[in-house]
Design an enzyme around this catalytic site. Structure first.
Site, mmCIF file in Angstrom:
data_model
loop_
_atom_site.group_PDB
_atom_site.id
_atom_site.type_symbol
_atom_site.label_atom_id
_atom_site.label_comp_id
_atom_site.label_asym_id
_atom_site.label_seq_id
_atom_site.Cartn_x
_atom_site.Cartn_y
_atom_site.Cartn_z
ATOM 1 N N GLY A 127 0.820 -1.207 0.000
ATOM 2 C CA GLY A 127 0.000 0.000 0.000
ATOM 3 C C GLY A 127 0.851 1.252 0.000
ATOM 4 O O GLY A 127 2.029 1.206 0.358
ATOM 5 N N CYS B 199 5.034 -6.392 1.710
ATOM 6 C CA CYS B 199 5.425 -4.978 1.723
ATOM 7 C C CYS B 199 4.685 -4.228 2.839
ATOM 8 O O CYS B 199 4.928 -4.498 4.007
ATOM 9 C CB CYS B 199 5.203 -4.370 0.351
ATOM 10 S SG CYS B 199 6.246 -2.925 0.074
ATOM 11 N N TYR B 200 3.756 -3.322 2.503
ATOM 12 C CA TYR B 200 3.038 -2.619 3.572
ATOM 13 C C TYR B 200 2.402 -3.616 4.532
ATOM 14 O O TYR B 200 2.380 -3.396 5.751
ATOM 15 C CB TYR B 200 1.965 -1.685 2.987
ATOM 16 C CG TYR B 200 1.325 -0.794 4.035
ATOM 17 C CD1 TYR B 200 1.835 0.467 4.305
ATOM 18 C CD2 TYR B 200 0.226 -1.233 4.782
ATOM 19 C CE1 TYR B 200 1.284 1.271 5.291
ATOM 20 C CE2 TYR B 200 -0.337 -0.441 5.773
ATOM 21 C CZ TYR B 200 0.193 0.811 6.022
ATOM 22 O OH TYR B 200 -0.359 1.605 6.992
ATOM 23 N N HIS C 127 7.929 -8.184 -3.621
ATOM 24 C CA HIS C 127 6.607 -8.476 -4.200
ATOM 25 C C HIS C 127 6.602 -9.807 -4.959
ATOM 26 O O HIS C 127 7.033 -9.858 -6.105
ATOM 27 C CB HIS C 127 6.199 -7.331 -5.140
ATOM 28 C CG HIS C 127 5.867 -6.086 -4.391
ATOM 29 N ND1 HIS C 127 4.588 -5.767 -4.017
ATOM 30 C CD2 HIS C 127 6.662 -5.106 -3.901
ATOM 31 C CE1 HIS C 127 4.594 -4.626 -3.344
ATOM 32 N NE2 HIS C 127 5.841 -4.206 -3.260
ATOM 33 N N GLU D 277 4.132 -11.252 -6.253
ATOM 34 C CA GLU D 277 3.082 -11.289 -7.279
ATOM 35 C C GLU D 277 3.558 -10.791 -8.639
ATOM 36 O O GLU D 277 2.902 -11.041 -9.645
ATOM 37 C CB GLU D 277 1.857 -10.486 -6.814
ATOM 38 C CG GLU D 277 2.030 -8.973 -6.735
ATOM 39 C CD GLU D 277 2.681 -8.475 -5.435
ATOM 40 O OE1 GLU D 277 3.336 -9.283 -4.741
ATOM 41 O OE2 GLU D 277 2.552 -7.277 -5.126
ATOM 42 N N ASP E 290 -17.546 -10.553 -22.430
ATOM 43 C CA ASP E 290 -18.283 -10.942 -21.220
ATOM 44 C C ASP E 290 -19.675 -11.472 -21.546
ATOM 45 O O ASP E 290 -20.067 -12.544 -21.084
ATOM 46 C CB ASP E 290 -18.381 -9.755 -20.252
ATOM 47 C CG ASP E 290 -17.009 -9.162 -19.957
ATOM 48 O OD1 ASP E 290 -16.026 -9.920 -20.042
ATOM 49 O OD2 ASP E 290 -16.928 -7.968 -19.660
ATOM 50 N N LYS F 168 -11.008 -10.991 -15.944
ATOM 51 C CA LYS F 168 -11.156 -11.098 -17.398
ATOM 52 C C LYS F 168 -10.410 -12.309 -17.968
ATOM 53 O O LYS F 168 -10.925 -13.007 -18.835
ATOM 54 C CB LYS F 168 -10.634 -9.808 -18.052
ATOM 55 C CG LYS F 168 -11.027 -9.642 -19.497
ATOM 56 C CD LYS F 168 -12.362 -8.953 -19.599
ATOM 57 C CE LYS F 168 -12.738 -8.564 -21.010
ATOM 58 N NZ LYS F 168 -14.001 -7.789 -21.016
HETATM 59 N N1 LIG Z 1 -25.287 -3.728 -28.574
HETATM 60 C C1 LIG Z 1 -25.691 -4.355 -27.473
HETATM 61 N N2 LIG Z 1 -26.747 -5.197 -27.497
HETATM 62 C C2 LIG Z 1 -27.148 -5.836 -26.373
HETATM 63 N N3 LIG Z 1 -26.545 -5.708 -25.178
HETATM 64 C C3 LIG Z 1 -25.494 -4.882 -25.092
HETATM 65 C C4 LIG Z 1 -24.999 -4.162 -26.220
HETATM 66 N N4 LIG Z 1 -23.938 -3.431 -25.835
HETATM 67 C C5 LIG Z 1 -23.752 -3.685 -24.519
HETATM 68 N N5 LIG Z 1 -24.683 -4.558 -24.067
HETATM 69 C C6 LIG Z 1 -24.822 -5.052 -22.701
HETATM 70 O O1 LIG Z 1 -24.045 -4.225 -21.828
HETATM 71 C C7 LIG Z 1 -23.112 -5.023 -21.103
HETATM 72 C C8 LIG Z 1 -21.852 -4.212 -20.791
HETATM 73 O O2 LIG Z 1 -21.068 -3.985 -21.952
HETATM 74 P P1 LIG Z 1 -19.494 -4.177 -21.905
HETATM 75 O O3 LIG Z 1 -18.909 -3.632 -23.148
HETATM 76 O O4 LIG Z 1 -19.004 -3.684 -20.585
HETATM 77 O O5 LIG Z 1 -19.287 -5.787 -21.840
HETATM 78 P P2 LIG Z 1 -19.183 -6.830 -23.044
HETATM 79 O O6 LIG Z 1 -19.546 -6.145 -24.304
HETATM 80 O O7 LIG Z 1 -19.974 -8.044 -22.717
HETATM 81 O O8 LIG Z 1 -17.688 -7.284 -23.045
HETATM 82 P P3 LIG Z 1 -16.386 -6.445 -23.500
HETATM 83 O O9 LIG Z 1 -15.949 -5.724 -22.250
HETATM 84 O O10 LIG Z 1 -15.425 -7.478 -23.929
HETATM 85 O O11 LIG Z 1 -16.786 -5.511 -24.590
HETATM 86 C C9 LIG Z 1 -22.887 -6.240 -21.985
HETATM 87 O O12 LIG Z 1 -22.427 -7.354 -21.233
HETATM 88 C C10 LIG Z 1 -24.253 -6.471 -22.592
HETATM 89 O O13 LIG Z 1 -25.054 -7.204 -21.711
HETATM 90 N N1 LIG Z 2 4.704 -1.193 -1.926
HETATM 91 C C1 LIG Z 2 4.420 -0.977 -0.640
HETATM 92 O O1 LIG Z 2 3.608 -1.658 -0.022
HETATM 93 C C2 LIG Z 2 5.085 0.215 -0.004
HETATM 94 C C3 LIG Z 2 4.843 0.287 1.465
HETATM 95 C C4 LIG Z 2 5.202 1.642 2.056
HETATM 96 N N2 LIG Z 2 4.351 2.645 1.503
HETATM 97 C C5 LIG Z 2 6.667 1.937 1.770
HETATM 98 O O2 LIG Z 2 6.983 2.853 1.054
HETATM 99 O O3 LIG Z 2 7.544 1.254 2.267
#
Ligand SMILES: Nc1ncnc2c1ncn2[C@@H]1O[C@H](COP(=O)(O)OP(=O)(O)OP(=O)(O)O)[C@@H](O)[C@H]1O
Ligand SMILES: NC(=O)CC[C@H](N)C(=O)O
Ligand SMILES: O=c1[nH]c(=O)c2[nH+]cn([C@@H]3O[C@H](COP(=O)(O)O)[C@@H](O)[C@H]3O)c2[nH]1
Ligand SMILES: [Mg+2]
Length: 522
Positions: free
Chosen positions: A58, A85-86, A178, A180, A236, A378
């Site tokens: 953090g 870390c933090y 870290h 990760e 999605d 994702k």
């Molecule tokens: N043209 C459309 N027709 C029907 N539903 C839509 C349309 N555009 C968006 N939506 C709805 O809105 C939601 C949010 O859109 P968003 O772009 O965040 O996600 P996504 O299109 O499913 O995926 P991605 O992030 O990969 O584009 C979608 O999951 C869908 O349900």
């Molecule tokens: N990446 C971190 O968690 C940093 C921790 C704290 N802020 C530091 O500077 O040491």
């Protein structure tokens, strides 16, 4: 009964840039985990039943009294703890050790020497010798200056005396580096050691098991009711469609709205993949004319988003009315949406853009929500898509915003601008694919600038529009770098756009990062 959620970890977030990365690494190992803000209601910690708790890094400093601390419940539940870390620093001050600010920050690659064995680091090494050493990545200003009672110091560097500490009896550990980030070469092994060996988690979190689990939950939730889903052609909603199709088959109806603001030929592509290839029931609503009419004369980005969103709801409502008996609305909500809307109890995030979504359906629709991707990142959604048999091309597509070209045509939206932009965008994307750059960028697209610029085409004066190209690399879309595309590739795209599209006289490349710019231009 055990389930894929039985063995899980809890990550308390102190605001690090890498908290989502910790969660993704743990899940890649095959263990389910959730991220909660550090000040999440502590009464829920014991009830959650995690087999271990990770305290993230953090930006704050434990050297002042009023900075965040882990709730006492973390130390009371009796499960293994890993402070990063933090997280390590706050463990130190809370358990009776100490931290101090150093004159020099340590940022980037470093080498730690393993000075005493413990269960977490035992046997991990990048360089043999006495003591063995690890290549790690550091990002800190403060460090632990005294380990609490019961802890042994297990690692140090040339700069800091305590780079890791351990209490094997209580199974509490802290690392200043870290694990990760991939620059810490043994990072995954360390996290696996913690999650699997020390916390004792089984590794059941994988696409096949998630699909089986979700199918059972969806069936239990909706029974024999009808479900509707807004299908956009994006990752999605397509994965939700495939999952629901597998779970409830003909009870699912998708509504795909062709807004006229989609990617080039996207409408046909969606119908081809989902309806013909996958056998999903899809109603296609050709609403381009309605969208262009509603957007006439409107140039403010937020106003455009509202109009597009409202019209979407209106159309969706009409279609649901025609179907009559749907009881459930499915949505492609994914885990980052959940984390971002929960946030910290004390956090105050600014609304930069009101992202479109299906929320805000009219009261009379009274549909229950089905959100099978709520727990997934994702990359996990993508793996599910592949396992469900969606074409790779669809699953690894760049995300596309709901308002589509409506926010990539700056200012007023007109059908002829949308047509020009969709074609320019298709050329850009095609060339990115040919050059092998599509998968190396997270999102790439063209933007229509409603300004005229002078050119010379075939010895004649041209006075035409400008197209901007944007390509970014990002992990979470919260911050992004502009992609360093090769000049040859940019040159080829520019040539093709100007040659193949009348009305374009100039192509420019956007070299702004986020922040301070955003990914979309509006
Ligand atoms: N043209 C459309 N027709 C029907 N539903 C839509 C349309 N555009 C968006 N939506 C709805 O809105 C939601 C949010 O859109 P968003 O772009 O965040 O996600 P996504 O299109 O499913 O995926 P991605 O992030 O990969 O584009 C979608 O999951 C869908 O349900
Ligand atoms: N990446 C971190 O968690 C940093 C921790 C704290 N802020 C530091 O500077 O040491
Ligand atoms: O569904 C959406 N409705 C919107 O109104 C919207 N605005 C931006 N985006 C997408 O969000 C990510 C971050 O974009 P920004 O840096 O422009 O905020 C990027 O992936 C953008 O494409 C949207 N998605
Ligand atoms: Mg989309």
């Amino acid at each position: 009964m055990t389930s894929i959620h039985s063995d899980k970890l809890l990550i308390l977030d102190f605001g690090a840039q890498y908290t989502q990365l910790i969660a993704r690494r743990i899940r890649e190992i095959g263990v389910y985990c959730e991220i909660w803000a550090w000040d999440h209601d502590p009464a829920e910690i014991a009830a959650f039943g995690a087999r271990g708790i990770i305290l993230s890094g953090g930006p704050e400093t434990t050297t002042v009294a009023d900075s965040p601390r882990a709730p006492q419940e973390v130390f009371d539940v009796g499960v293994p703890i890993l402070g990063i870390c933090y997280g390590m620093q706050t463990m130190a001050v809370q358990l009776g050790g100490a931290t101090e600010a150093a004159d020099q920050r340590e940022f980037g690659a470093a080498e730690v020497s393993l000075v005493a064995p413990d269960r977490l680091l035992d046997g991990l090494k990048d360089h043999a010798g006495s003591p063995p050493r690890l290549d790690v990545w550091m990002s800190h200003g403060d460090h632990v200056s005294r380990a609490p009672a019961g802890f042994v110091v297990t690692a140090k560097t040339d700069r800091i005396p305590i780079a890791a500490f351990a209490d094997d009896a209580r199974r509490w550990y802290g690392v200043q580096f870290h694990p990760e980030v991939t620059h810490t070469r043994q990072g995954e092994a360390l996290l696996r050691r913690f999650a699997v060996d020390i916390c004792g988690c089984a590794t059941r979190w994988n696409a096949e098991e998630i699909i089986e689990d979700q199918i059972a939950r969806i069936r239990a939730q909706v029974g024999s009711d009808e479900v509707i889903l807004g299908l956009s052609g994006g990752v999605d909603s397509s994965v939700v469609a495939a999952l629901l199709h597998r779970a409830i088959g003909g009870q699912l109806t998708c509504v795909f709205v062709d807004t006229g603001l989609l990617r080039w030929r996207e409408g046909d592509q969606v119908m081809q993949t989902m309806a013909q290839h996958m056998g999903v029931k899809v109603i296609r609503v050709n609403a381009a004319a309605r969208y262009f009419k509603a957007l006439e004369g409107v140039s403010d980005p937020e106003a455009k988003r509202k109009i597009i969103g409202n019209l979407f709801v209106e159309i969706f409502d009409e279609e649901a009315g025609k179907l009559g008996n749907a009881r459930w609305l499915a949505q492609g909500t994914i885990y980052p949406d959940v984390i971002e809307s929960a946030g910290s109890r004390t956090g105050k995030a600014h609304v930069i853009k009101s992202h479109h979504n299906v929320g805000g359906l009219p009261e009379h629709m009274k549909l229950g929500l089905v959100e099978p991707l709520r727990e997934l990142f994702k990359d996990e959604v993508r793996r599910l898509g592949v396992a469900l048999g969606l074409p790779r091309e669809m699953v690894y597509r760049h995300p596309f915003p709901g308002p589509g070209l409506g926010v990539r045509i700056l200012g007023e939206v007109k059908p002829e601008y949308a047509d020009l932009l969709a074609r320019a965008d298709a050329i850009f994307i095609e060339e990115l694919r040919v050059a092998g750059w599509y998968d190396r960028t997270s999102q790439a697209f063209a933007v229509f600038l409603p300004v005229k610029s002078v050119g010379v085409v075939g010895d004649a004066r041209a006075y035409e529009w400008v197209i901007a190209l944007r390509a970014v690399e990002t992990i979470d879309f919260m911050t992004a770098h502009w992609a360093h595309l090769p000049y040859d590739l940019l040159g080829k795209v520019s040539n093709r756009i100007i040659n193949e599209l009348r009305n374009v006289s100039r192509v420019v490349y956007d070299i702004s990062g986020k922040p301070p710019a955003t990914i979309e231009w509006e």
